[in-house]
Design a protein around this motif. Sequence first.
Motif, PDB file in Angstrom:
ATOM      1  N   ASN A  91      33.888 -26.280  73.417  1.00 51.98           N
ATOM      2  CA  ASN A  91      34.887 -25.686  73.733  1.00 51.98           C
ATOM      3  C   ASN A  91      35.461 -26.119  74.614  1.00 51.98           C
ATOM      4  O   ASN A  91      35.904 -26.276  75.263  1.00 51.98           O
ATOM      5  N   LYS A  92      34.616 -26.507  75.683  1.00 49.89           N
ATOM      6  CA  LYS A  92      35.334 -27.474  77.210  1.00 49.89           C
ATOM      7  C   LYS A  92      36.367 -28.583  76.791  1.00 49.89           C
ATOM      8  O   LYS A  92      37.633 -29.043  77.869  1.00 49.89           O
ATOM      9  N   LYS A  93      36.191 -29.338  75.612  1.00 49.81           N
ATOM     10  CA  LYS A  93      36.480 -30.141  75.060  1.00 49.81           C
ATOM     11  C   LYS A  93      37.806 -30.199  74.847  1.00 49.81           C
ATOM     12  O   LYS A  93      38.164 -30.950  73.468  1.00 49.81           O
ATOM     13  N   GLY A  94      38.137 -29.315  74.347  1.00 50.68           N
ATOM     14  CA  GLY A  94      39.178 -28.336  73.435  1.00 50.68           C
ATOM     15  C   GLY A  94      39.203 -28.198  72.222  1.00 50.68           C
ATOM     16  O   GLY A  94      40.347 -28.295  71.635  1.00 50.68           O
ATOM     17  N   ILE A  95      37.923 -28.686  71.629  1.00 52.07           N
ATOM     18  CA  ILE A  95      37.733 -28.624  69.818  1.00 52.07           C
ATOM     19  C   ILE A  95      36.910 -27.137  69.880  1.00 52.07           C
ATOM     20  O   ILE A  95      36.305 -26.188  70.385  1.00 52.07           O
ATOM     21  N   LEU A  96      37.332 -26.726  68.270  1.00 51.54           N
ATOM     22  CA  LEU A  96      35.836 -25.912  67.428  1.00 51.54           C
ATOM     23  C   LEU A  96      34.496 -26.243  67.830  1.00 51.54           C
ATOM     24  O   LEU A  96      34.606 -27.120  66.811  1.00 51.54           O
ATOM     25  N   PHE A  97      33.350 -25.732  67.498  1.00 47.76           N
ATOM     26  CA  PHE A  97      32.231 -26.319  67.086  1.00 47.76           C
ATOM     27  C   PHE A  97      31.609 -24.975  66.016  1.00 47.76           C
ATOM     28  O   PHE A  97      31.715 -24.586  65.810  1.00 47.76           O
ATOM     29  N   LEU A  98      31.899 -26.420  64.645  1.00 47.86           N
ATOM     30  CA  LEU A  98      30.697 -25.290  63.601  1.00 47.86           C
ATOM     31  C   LEU A  98      29.750 -26.023  62.400  1.00 47.86           C
ATOM     32  O   LEU A  98      29.978 -27.233  62.859  1.00 47.86           O
ATOM     33  N   ALA A  99      29.062 -25.569  61.924  1.00 52.77           N
ATOM     34  CA  ALA A  99      28.420 -25.757  60.792  1.00 52.77           C
ATOM     35  C   ALA A  99      28.028 -25.581  59.368  1.00 52.77           C
ATOM     36  O   ALA A  99      28.973 -24.860  59.840  1.00 52.77           O
ATOM     37  N   SER A 100      27.687 -26.374  59.010  1.00 49.91           N
ATOM     38  CA  SER A 100      27.147 -25.991  57.407  1.00 49.91           C
ATOM     39  C   SER A 100      26.032 -25.273  58.285  1.00 49.91           C
ATOM     40  O   SER A 100      24.692 -25.426  58.330  1.00 49.91           O
ATOM     41  N   VAL A 101      25.544 -23.639  56.656  1.00 55.02           N
ATOM     42  CA  VAL A 101      24.687 -23.492  56.904  1.00 55.02           C
ATOM     43  C   VAL A 101      23.768 -23.348  55.909  1.00 55.02           C
ATOM     44  O   VAL A 101      24.561 -23.558  55.065  1.00 55.02           O
ATOM     45  N   PHE A 102      22.467 -23.552  55.885  1.00 55.22           N
ATOM     46  CA  PHE A 102      21.884 -23.336  54.550  1.00 55.22           C
ATOM     47  C   PHE A 102      20.420 -22.984  54.327  1.00 55.22           C
ATOM     48  O   PHE A 102      19.091 -22.638  53.689  1.00 55.22           O
TER      49      PHE A 102
END
Length: 337
Positions: A91-102
């Motif tokens: 977020n500080k770098k200006g992008i969203l953090f996403l992840a695949s969930v299993f």
Amino acid sequence: MEMNLKIKVANRLIGEEEPAFIIAEAGSNHNGKLSQAKELIDAASRGGVDAVKFQLFKAEFLYAPQHPAFSIVKENEFPRDWLAELTTYANKKGILFLASVFDREAVDLLMKTDTPAFKIASSDTVNLPLLRYAASKKKPIFLSTAMCNLADIYEAIEVIRNEGNEQIVLMQCSALYPTEPSQVHLRAMDALKGAFRRPVGFSDHSLGILLPPVAVARGACAIEKHFTLSRKMKGPDHSYAIEPDELKLMAQNIRTVEQSLGSLEKVMLPEEKKLARRESLFARQDIGQNKEITAEMIEVKRPATGVEARFFLAFVGRKAKRAIKKGDPLLWQDAEA
């Protein structure tokens, strides 16, 4: 099935007439090092993408310990205690953090970090209990569709919708790493959009950066692409991933393609009009006032500063309202009807 061709992830609309949502898929290319995961986020941020994504698989939830794949998966797990720190860092770098969930635990952990969306891998598109649980959180879902037929996808969508969640992006892809161009089937995006009336994206497992911009030209509203800091690194995902400079160029190419799509109108551009690089009517000779204009008195030349050439015959037979010099453009106000 009702139409829902746009969804919202964080502050970004995804769907028709919106810029493609670009996901830099880090996968397991962190190699178990937090510092390397941060370097991947840095590279994604510099690459001009919208989100960086990791995978929250856990060997014990996927395979029995005696299975040959168990140890490989175990070695490449994403340490879940990184989640909060890396989400804040991204977020500080200006992008969203996403992840695949299993698994359900991964869903719960992402909810604690206020994830903007979930990614469901193709292997779990038929895992209806997981789909149901993730959908119940009312977050947008990127749903991969490799190994699936239309019936599988329909069932998955209905499970998600039954939880009151309409925020779905279908991702065309294959489960082959790498995917040969002949195995990509970008036209399947048309089938998905036509059948399910949902935003459709493309998760690319082919080599290189050619196909994501092509997919956007064909209507993909989201792009997912594996990337690494270096293909020379050891690990299962590095060899077919693109490197940071390629990621940046891919994103730039996608934005260029979007600009080139333009509108559905077919008209002369304002800049073209200024160039006047078309023919119009000019006086071939001096024409006296009140003189009847004949075909022999008119010629077609550039630039297009006079009456359009298509009206040649309509101009013949009219009388000149004023004296017109040889080489002057012919204007409607110069002649009587």
